[in-house]
Design a protein around this motif. Sequence first.
Motif, PDB file in Angstrom:
ATOM      1  N   SER A 290      49.645  38.986  51.401  1.00 42.17           N
ATOM      2  CA  SER A 290      50.058  38.552  50.067  1.00 42.17           C
ATOM      3  C   SER A 290      50.152  37.031  49.976  1.00 42.17           C
ATOM      4  CB  SER A 290      51.400  39.186  49.702  1.00 42.17           C
ATOM      5  OG  SER A 290      52.463  38.622  50.461  1.00 42.17           O
ATOM      6  N   PHE A 291      50.482  36.370  51.085  1.00 45.12           N
ATOM      7  CA  PHE A 291      50.513  34.909  51.108  1.00 45.12           C
ATOM      8  C   PHE A 291      49.131  34.340  50.778  1.00 45.12           C
ATOM      9  CE2 PHE A 291      49.328  31.255  53.788  1.00 45.12           C
ATOM     10  CZ  PHE A 291      50.156  30.280  53.242  1.00 45.12           C
ATOM     11  N   TYR A 292      48.096  34.872  51.447  1.00 42.59           N
ATOM     12  CA  TYR A 292      46.730  34.422  51.140  1.00 42.59           C
ATOM     13  C   TYR A 292      46.386  34.703  49.683  1.00 42.59           C
ATOM     14  CZ  TYR A 292      45.897  33.905  56.170  1.00 42.59           C
ATOM     15  OH  TYR A 292      45.957  33.500  57.482  1.00 42.59           O
ATOM     16  N   PHE A 293      46.778  35.880  49.199  1.00 41.94           N
ATOM     17  CA  PHE A 293      46.477  36.265  47.820  1.00 41.94           C
ATOM     18  C   PHE A 293      47.165  35.319  46.832  1.00 41.94           C
ATOM     19  CE2 PHE A 293      47.805  38.703  44.031  1.00 41.94           C
ATOM     20  CZ  PHE A 293      46.541  38.978  43.501  1.00 41.94           C
ATOM     21  N   ILE A 294      48.420  34.980  47.095  1.00 40.45           N
ATOM     22  CA  ILE A 294      49.177  34.112  46.181  1.00 40.45           C
ATOM     23  C   ILE A 294      48.613  32.693  46.185  1.00 40.45           C
ATOM     24  CG2 ILE A 294      51.428  32.987  45.867  1.00 40.45           C
ATOM     25  CD1 ILE A 294      52.700  35.661  46.768  1.00 40.45           C
ATOM     26  N   ILE A 295      48.367  32.143  47.368  1.00 37.40           N
ATOM     27  CA  ILE A 295      47.857  30.771  47.449  1.00 37.40           C
ATOM     28  C   ILE A 295      46.453  30.677  46.859  1.00 37.40           C
ATOM     29  CG2 ILE A 295      47.207  28.891  48.991  1.00 37.40           C
ATOM     30  CD1 ILE A 295      50.213  29.260  48.677  1.00 37.40           C
ATOM     31  N   LEU A 296      45.569  31.589  47.256  1.00 36.92           N
ATOM     32  CA  LEU A 296      44.198  31.545  46.745  1.00 36.92           C
ATOM     33  C   LEU A 296      44.151  31.864  45.258  1.00 36.92           C
ATOM     34  CD1 LEU A 296      42.243  33.248  49.685  1.00 36.92           C
ATOM     35  CD2 LEU A 296      42.416  30.809  49.142  1.00 36.92           C
ATOM     36  N   GLY A 297      45.001  32.793  44.800  1.00 38.83           N
ATOM     37  CA  GLY A 297      45.056  33.109  43.377  1.00 38.83           C
ATOM     38  C   GLY A 297      45.531  31.926  42.561  1.00 38.83           C
ATOM     39  N   THR A 298      46.534  31.216  43.075  1.00 37.25           N
ATOM     40  CA  THR A 298      47.028  30.021  42.373  1.00 37.25           C
ATOM     41  C   THR A 298      45.953  28.944  42.312  1.00 37.25           C
ATOM     42  OG1 THR A 298      49.270  30.512  43.173  1.00 37.25           O
ATOM     43  CG2 THR A 298      48.872  28.302  42.309  1.00 37.25           C
ATOM     44  N   LEU A 299      45.255  28.735  43.418  1.00 35.64           N
ATOM     45  CA  LEU A 299      44.187  27.735  43.438  1.00 35.64           C
ATOM     46  C   LEU A 299      43.053  28.116  42.493  1.00 35.64           C
ATOM     47  CD1 LEU A 299      43.978  26.915  47.263  1.00 35.64           C
ATOM     48  CD2 LEU A 299      45.042  25.545  45.457  1.00 35.64           C
ATOM     49  N   ALA A 300      42.752  29.415  42.406  1.00 38.64           N
ATOM     50  CA  ALA A 300      41.691  29.875  41.499  1.00 38.64           C
ATOM     51  C   ALA A 300      42.080  29.621  40.046  1.00 38.64           C
ATOM     52  CB  ALA A 300      41.415  31.359  41.735  1.00 38.64           C
ATOM     53  N   ILE A 301      43.328  29.868  39.701  1.00 41.03           N
ATOM     54  CA  ILE A 301      43.792  29.627  38.328  1.00 41.03           C
ATOM     55  C   ILE A 301      43.784  28.130  38.021  1.00 41.03           C
ATOM     56  CG2 ILE A 301      45.789  29.801  36.787  1.00 41.03           C
ATOM     57  CD1 ILE A 301      46.456  32.444  38.186  1.00 41.03           C
ATOM     58  N   ILE A 302      44.178  27.316  39.000  1.00 43.65           N
ATOM     59  CA  ILE A 302      44.121  25.862  38.809  1.00 43.65           C
ATOM     60  C   ILE A 302      42.692  25.425  38.523  1.00 43.65           C
ATOM     61  CG2 ILE A 302      44.412  23.627  39.963  1.00 43.65           C
ATOM     62  CD1 ILE A 302      46.751  24.891  41.522  1.00 43.65           C
ATOM     63  N   ALA A 303      41.754  25.942  39.303  1.00 40.37           N
ATOM     64  CA  ALA A 303      40.348  25.578  39.112  1.00 40.37           C
ATOM     65  C   ALA A 303      39.850  26.022  37.740  1.00 40.37           C
ATOM     66  CB  ALA A 303      39.493  26.206  40.214  1.00 40.37           C
TER      67      ALA A 303
END
Length: 327
Positions: A290-303
């Motif tokens: 879930s840590f990977y999912f949260i960090i990568l999901g946040t970065l994807a939304i930022i992008a």
Amino acid sequence: MAYKRFQNIFTESKIFLPLSIAVAGGACYLYGVVEGGWWMQLACLAISTILLAELNSSHQLIRVSSHATPSMFLLLVAAAIFIVPDLEAEIMMLCFIALHFMLFHSQQRKVSPGWVFYGFFCLGLASMVFVQALYYVPLLWVLMAACLRAFTAKTFWASVLGLFTPYWLAGPAIVYLRGTEVAARHFIRLRSFAPLGDYSMFGEHEWLAIGWTAFLALIGIIHYANQGYQDKLRTRLLHEIFITIDLATFTFLALQPQHYKLLLGVAIANTSPLIAHYLTLTHTWLTNISFYFIILGTLAIIAYNTWTPSSNFLSTMATLACSYLPL
């Protein structure tokens, strides 16, 4: 000692905060901070981050050394990058973080009236840009009594005095320059409501940022309900304040979504400590995923939320560069 996975190593490392600053700074630049001249907004964001980092360390919100709270705050602000140009939203967010910083110092202290005064002074400042911030006052009184054990006759009058001091200081100048009608229009908005649940002003970017922040808040709340007993009683009470204000803010946002920029800033300020606690102190294989999912999901939304402005910026720069070529 619990086995440390990558999520624990990363959130406790000294690199998390610099990386978050770089991501948030890059998002602001691509969104047009230089072209827009949003220097006051950036100053508010920087002070908010510093205050949140100090709040995290001085009150030991996480029982290990970690900068996850200010780091997640910056990433969530970058995910909701559309609130950065709004100076009122930035002031609102800063004032609520300062409010927490002041009120948390009043917990079970004999000198608490001073801290309460300064805390409600910050809320008074917030209400000058968003008068509906006054709706939080009764809730804060309840939290002072239930969580901070600091609600007495002295602290009550300190809160009232702090709340109205900004108006006493700035009110005469505002009335002199703009007339009494300004004050009347300001306070009449307290009983002015839009149709409930009118989300017509939301686009894809707004839905993504608000939904993601609410999702992370839900994860943080469920985690703390299950694992909060491991913290000291004082820390649990402080997190209960974050949870209560977070729930109240999302309820307010759902009912009156026209204020979404200002309320989303408040929600991000209260969600950051909750999700940071989850990311730092859980250590199972599932939470590591879930840590990977949260960090990568946040970065994807930022992008995604910065893609359109950044593409416009890059195309403008390319056009400008081509104009100097000898073609």
